[in-house]
Write a protein that holds these residues in place. Structure first.
Motif, short mmCIF file in Angstrom:
data_model
loop_
_atom_site.label_atom_id
_atom_site.label_comp_id
_atom_site.label_asym_id
_atom_site.label_seq_id
_atom_site.Cartn_x
_atom_site.Cartn_y
_atom_site.Cartn_z
N PRO A 78 1.05 -3.54 0.20
CA PRO A 78 2.43 -3.07 -0.04
C PRO A 78 2.70 -1.71 0.59
O PRO A 78 3.80 -1.46 1.11
N MET B 211 5.49 -1.45 3.69
CA MET B 211 6.67 -0.59 3.58
C MET B 211 6.71 0.46 4.68
O MET B 211 7.80 0.85 5.12
N GLY C 145 9.69 0.51 7.10
CA GLY C 145 10.50 1.70 6.88
C GLY C 145 10.59 2.66 8.06
O GLY C 145 11.61 3.34 8.22
N ALA D 56 3.90 0.42 -2.89
CA ALA D 56 5.08 0.13 -2.07
C ALA D 56 6.04 1.31 -2.05
O ALA D 56 6.59 1.67 -1.00
N GLY E 46 4.73 3.96 0.28
CA GLY E 46 4.99 3.63 1.68
C GLY E 46 6.44 3.86 2.06
O GLY E 46 6.74 4.37 3.15
N LEU E 47 7.36 3.51 1.17
CA LEU E 47 8.78 3.72 1.42
C LEU E 47 9.12 5.20 1.52
O LEU E 47 9.99 5.61 2.29
#
Length: 539
Positions: free
Chosen positions: A332, A336, A340, A388, A391-392
């Motif tokens: 995840p 992302m 992103g 996640a 990562g975003l």
């Protein structure tokens, strides 16, 4: 600021400038912007991958070569130390001799050092060749940014940096996944051998596609004393950060290196005002946006690299996952960042960097807070949520801070700016590992004895307590051979609970750092000198 004419340099690097041109691509694919991006991405992928892929391989390396925890840390620290010390100087080399040449030399050296690590039969050899990886990686990374800056026009630069950031982010976060597959199904040496064919591909593409660009007023001399002062100051700073967990933050040696580093930076700043062609013109930092971008990159790396160091131990040693399972649980985060980064590049082009950067660091702070709530029995769904979100949050920072630093620097200093960007990230990574490692060690030391006694376990001697603490800091239960099953279960519970308490506190510190970075993000702005890039065709 007025755009700088670029110079395409062909033939030997004798220092004689070729005739100015409009930076039009050469025949065929040579100089094509998107193929240039693909080529540098292949090389950059090796360096970014090695920043984290080794984390999964560390337990196997330690077991195979009989390395201590401190020696395992040096596998990572030696790499970061060499990178941090040499990046700015390497960027200057690219500005002076051309980014194409320094990129290709960096790729060849990095791949060769990787192969040498795979052939090593002692932990000392692994650490030595990790230093060489760092040195050649330092040549490669700023040169890649310099090539992108010179090749892409302003309206496409953010998207290019977004894809470049996607490669770095995906490689950094995907390192544990690939490392898990290789360690579990091949061996730890394959983690390094894989760089050899990748390096061959990057060199072949680079020789075919890359076109060298020079700013008209590129540097023609070297600030040798400045290089020595800056390198010495950087070395002392990073060395102090690396050794502080072992020596202690109150130790005289730690502060001696910090003081020497501060003096070195002071002398460097003074000398840069005297020399005709300084290594880093201090006027560069009159740009508040550029300075904020550097600080932001440091803070982001503290939270990200420092936090990721413990997550791999949490997944493998506390949850008992195999290396490949641990890597898969980080998908995840990887996904992302892949999604992103280009989206962040497009958003930054449209609205500027402030909002995406502030939002990204806010998400990072929330994610690190969420990771502080992880327990020994936390399920995969909850872990995936926080990974996640991390990562975003990281994606717009990787892209935006890079654009802010490189875009606010003059074209003739694009290599130095690229070196600053990467040096900030490496120093942040070392600082994160050192500070969060110290937080973890302090918490484990303070909690382990009480937790051990509350579980009704036999008291430990001072020597046993020290060995147990070292094991618990990486989530390993210090169970001696022949220990009865019931006692071993108690020791395991105490070790894991104590590790979790340390990781929780370290994650909270990382969350605080990320929250402070939100404020710094509001000082950034779009690069003033992005228009100095080449206005080439084939876009």
């Amino acid at each position: 600021m007025t755009s700088q004419t670029t110079i395409d340099k062909a033939g030997p690097g004798d220092g004689t400038p070729a005739a100015p041109s409009d930076a039009t691509p050469g025949k065929g694919l040579r100089g094509h912007p998107w193929f240039t991006l693909f080529t540098v991405a292949v090389g950059v992928m090796m360096v970014a991958l090695d920043g984290t892929i080794v984390a999964i391989a560390n337990p196997a390396i330690a077991s195979d070569l009989g390395a201590t925890f401190a020696e395992v840390q040096w596998i990572t620290n030696a790499y970061f130390l060499a990178l941090a010390v040499c990046l700015i100087t390497a960027g200057k080399l690219g500005d002076r001799f051309g980014h194409r040449q320094t990129f290709l030399i960096g790729v060849v050296g990095f791949a060769a050092a990787s192969g040498a690590i795979g052939l090593s039969d002692s932990i000392a050899m692994v650490i030595v060749f990790r230093v060489f990886q760092g040195l050649f990686g330092a040549l490669l990374m700023p040169a890649a940014l310099g090539l992108l800056r010179a090749t892409f026009p302003a309206e496409k630069l953010n998207m290019a940096i977004g894809i470049w950031g996607m490669v770095i982010g995906a490689s950094t976060a995907g390192g544990p996944i690939l490392g898990g597959v290789l360690v579990e199904h091949v061996n730890w040496q394959s983690v390094f051998f894989i760089n050899v064919p990748v390096g061959v591909l990057a060199v072949a593409l680079g020789a075919w596609i890359l076109l060298d660009h020079r700013a008209q007023n590129a540097p023609r001399s070297f600030d040798i004393l400045g290089i020595g002062l800056l390198s010495g100051a950087m070395f002392c700073l990073v060395w102090a950060l690396i050794k502080a967990p072992e020596w202690g933050w109150g130790d005289t040696r730690t502060w001696a290196f910090i003081v020497v580093s501060a003096v070195g930076f002071g002398l460097f700043a003074w000398w840069e005002t005297k020399v005709e062609e300084p290594l880093i013109p201090l006027g560069l930092f009159r740009s508040v946006a550029l300075s904020a971008g550097v600080v932001l990159m440091v803070l982001m790396a503290i939270a990200f690299m420092g936090g990721l160091f413990f997550v791999t131990f949490y997944l493998q040693n506390v949850h008992g996952m195999s290396p490949i399972d641990a890597g898969m649980h980080l998908l995840p985060l990887t996904g992302m960042m892949i999604v992103g980064s280009p989206l962040a590049g497009a958003m930054i082009t449209k609205v500027g960097p402030r909002i995406p950067l502030a939002g990204g660091m806010a998400f990072t702070a929330i994610a690190m807070y969420g990771m502080s709530t992880l327990e020994t029995d936390t399920g995969s769904g909850v872990m995936s949520l926080w990974f996640a979100l991390l990562g975003l949050g990281l994606a717009p920072v990787m892209v935006g801070a890079t654009e802010v630093i490189v875009g606010n620097a003059p074209m003739e200093l694009s290599g130095v700016a690229g070196g600053l960007q990467q040096a900030a990230m490496q120093i942040g990574g070392s600082l994160g590992t050192a500070v969060l490692g110290a937080v973890m060690a302090s918490k484990v030391d303070s909690d382990l004895e009480d937790n051990w006694a509350k579980a009704g376990l036999p008291p430990l001697t001072p020597e046993q307590a020290g060995q147990a603490s070292e094991a618990v800091q990486v989530g390993v239960a210090p169970v001696a051979e022949g220990t009865p099953e019931a006692v071993a279960a108690k020791i395991t519970d105490v070790a894991h609970d104590t590790f979790i308490s340390g990781m929780s506190l370290a994650s909270l510190v990382a969350a605080g750092v990320a929250a402070a970075a939100v404020l710094v993000a509001f000082l950034t702005k779009r690069g003033e000198n992005a228009e100095a890039g080449a206005g080439v065709g084939h876009i």
